[in-house]
Scaffold this motif. Structure first.
Motif, PDB file in Angstrom:
ATOM      1  N   ASN A  56       7.802  21.916  36.812  1.00 39.60           N
ATOM      2  CA  ASN A  56       8.348  20.910  35.909  1.00 39.60           C
ATOM      3  C   ASN A  56       9.074  19.839  36.719  1.00 39.60           C
ATOM      4  O   ASN A  56       9.564  20.099  37.824  1.00 39.60           O
ATOM      5  N   LEU A  86       7.286  24.568  28.664  1.00 42.04           N
ATOM      6  CA  LEU A  86       8.069  25.728  29.094  1.00 42.04           C
ATOM      7  C   LEU A  86       7.394  27.021  28.632  1.00 42.04           C
ATOM      8  O   LEU A  86       7.380  27.323  27.438  1.00 42.04           O
ATOM      9  N   PRO A  87       6.835  27.799  29.576  1.00 40.83           N
ATOM     10  CA  PRO A  87       6.653  27.498  30.993  1.00 40.83           C
ATOM     11  C   PRO A  87       5.421  26.607  31.204  1.00 40.83           C
ATOM     12  O   PRO A  87       4.607  26.457  30.297  1.00 40.83           O
ATOM     13  N   LEU A 135       8.905  28.131  35.394  1.00 39.80           N
ATOM     14  CA  LEU A 135      10.015  27.572  34.633  1.00 39.80           C
ATOM     15  C   LEU A 135      11.055  26.983  35.569  1.00 39.80           C
ATOM     16  O   LEU A 135      11.216  27.458  36.703  1.00 39.80           O
ATOM     17  N   LEU A 142      16.933  22.413  33.946  1.00 41.65           N
ATOM     18  CA  LEU A 142      16.463  21.918  32.657  1.00 41.65           C
ATOM     19  C   LEU A 142      17.497  21.003  32.010  1.00 41.65           C
ATOM     20  O   LEU A 142      17.161  19.926  31.494  1.00 41.65           O
ATOM     21  N   LEU A 174       9.817  19.652  23.572  1.00 40.22           N
ATOM     22  CA  LEU A 174       9.483  20.873  24.296  1.00 40.22           C
ATOM     23  C   LEU A 174       8.163  21.439  23.805  1.00 40.22           C
ATOM     24  O   LEU A 174       8.011  21.739  22.611  1.00 40.22           O
ATOM     25  N   GLY A 220       6.785  24.408  23.643  1.00 39.04           N
ATOM     26  CA  GLY A 220       7.269  25.782  23.745  1.00 39.04           C
ATOM     27  C   GLY A 220       6.269  26.797  23.247  1.00 39.04           C
ATOM     28  O   GLY A 220       6.652  27.766  22.591  1.00 39.04           O
ATOM     29  N   LEU A 235       7.654  29.620  24.562  1.00 35.21           N
ATOM     30  CA  LEU A 235       9.111  29.543  24.642  1.00 35.21           C
ATOM     31  C   LEU A 235       9.773  30.901  24.438  1.00 35.21           C
ATOM     32  O   LEU A 235      10.795  31.211  25.064  1.00 35.21           O
ATOM     33  N   SER A 273      10.355  32.683  27.533  1.00 38.57           N
ATOM     34  CA  SER A 273      11.022  31.897  28.568  1.00 38.57           C
ATOM     35  C   SER A 273      12.532  32.071  28.555  1.00 38.57           C
ATOM     36  O   SER A 273      13.204  31.718  29.530  1.00 38.57           O
ATOM     37  N   LEU A 327      15.536  31.675  31.661  1.00 42.25           N
ATOM     38  CA  LEU A 327      16.521  30.613  31.444  1.00 42.25           C
ATOM     39  C   LEU A 327      17.913  31.168  31.158  1.00 42.25           C
ATOM     40  O   LEU A 327      18.913  30.456  31.315  1.00 42.25           O
TER      41      LEU A 327
END
Length: 369
Positions: free
Chosen positions: A131, A151-152, A160, A166, A182, A184, A187, A190, A194
């Motif tokens: 990213n 994400l991812p 990620l 982020l 996003l 996601g 997600l 993720s 995170l």
């Protein structure tokens, strides 16, 4: 029946018959899927009607609670949901440019729908297989209406950023007046890397798309979450795109089943993926990325042609009822192939020693072929 379809049917049948599965899940039959959604439906639940009421409304309320957003719109596909989010950003800001990673889903897997149907143009955010950084966003040579962050980032290896990275990227986008969307699709899993809840992650963005089948095991379907104003707009464009189907309760019920059953299990899959990846990294000539994995999915390379690896995996499945890793494809390096490994419920039954034993049985079929 085409040869490709016949091969797919053979692989699915072999995987369904396996007692041991390292990567992926055993495909379910239509009858099994009907049983799952039947268990989710209450006696008083009525069908939805053109996106209103019933299981569709139940999914929207559930996702809004999970993501902490004002409203949610159910979509038949993520491709449609993302087009609407990017279109909204263009109309709101007056900018027809959208910030996209070269490996992002809209550029790799949506047949340029953002350009052909929405009339947008892509501004590449970075050339690196990750990213973008805050510095890269701050340094873009032209403004965009929406910055899309996947994400991812699946086609870079399910990678990620850290939470701090982020937050910094979103801050850089805000400083330049960009909306943040996003992607996601994955997600849900993720959040472990995170270190934040789904609501905290979605809270950084103006809009968030989530999928119900990629990790939750649903039939299809997606959701676009954000402000009430965004969702009113999304419902209008969902209709224009042909996504306002008469009834979508089967997909919505499958989504609810996945949120009930698979969502709580995902952190366990992510934790086990680290153990699986470490075991596979010890195979002769193997490489895994990222190491350790950021989610329950990662990439594995082996120094063999893809056809040989796929044939060995299929033979192992049909003759020993064990599935190692499928879906091998050749890389730009001759004689080296790559596959995506997905650690899900069946893999939890295998400890590190059993993973290595399964890999050895798989590799032996290559040496004797």
């Amino acid at each position: 029946m085409t040869d490709a379809y016949a091969d797919r049917v053979r692989r699915v049948a072999a995987l369904r018959g396996c007692d041991t599965v390292l990567s992926g899940i055993r495909p379910t039959s239509v009858a099994e899927q009907l049983d799952a959604i039947r268990a989710t439906a209450t006696d008083e639940l009525l069908p939805d009607f053109y996106g209103e009421g019933g299981a569709v409304e139940a999914v929207e309320l559930r996702v809004a609670e999970l993501l902490g957003t004002e409203a949610v719109a159910f979509f038949p596909t993520g491709t449609m949901a993302q087009q609407v989010a990017m279109r909204y950003g263009a109309e709101l800001t007056g900018r027809d440019a959208v910030g996209l990673h070269p490996l992002s889903h809209p550029l790799m897997h949506e047949r340029d729908a953002y350009a052909v149907l929405v009339g947008l143009r892509a501004v590449r955010t970075t050339g690196a297989p990750r990213n973008p950084t805050a510095e890269e966003i701050a340094g873009l040579d032209e403004p965009v209406g929406t910055l899309l962050l996947e994400l991812p980032l699946r086609d870079a290896g399910f990678v990620l950023p850290t939470w701090d990275e982020l937050v910094a990227v979103v801050g850089a986008a805000r400083d330049r007046g960009f909306r943040v969307h996003l992607d996601g699709a994955r997600l849900w899993e993720s959040t472990v890397h995170l270190g934040r809840s789904a609501a905290e992650v979605a809270g950084l963005a103006d809009s968030t798309y989530v999928s119900f089948y990629k990790s939750l095991g649903g039939h299809s379907g997606a959701a676009l979450a954000g402000t009430a104003e965004l969702v009113r707009y999304a419902r209008a464009w969902r209709h224009r795109y042909g996504g306002n189907q008469f009834q979508q309760w089967p997909a919505a019920l499958a989504a609810l089943a996945g949120l009930d059953r698979e969502l709580p299990r995902l952190p366990g899959y992510v934790a086990h993926a680290k153990r699986v990846a470490e075991a596979l990294a010890g195979l002769p000539g193997a490489r895994v990325h990222p190491a350790p994995p950021h989610t329950h999915q990662f990439r594995l390379w082996l120094p063999h042609p893809a056809d040989a690896l796929n044939d060995a995996n299929l033979a192992l499945a049909e003759e020993e009822k064990a599935w190692f890793v499928g879906g091998w494809r050749d890389t730009e390096v001759p004689g080296v192939a790559m596959a995506e490994v997905t650690v899900a419920a069946p893999a939890l039954e295998l400890d590190a020693d059993q993973v290595v034993d399964l890999a050895d049985r798989f590799l032996r079929r290559l040496t004797t072929a």
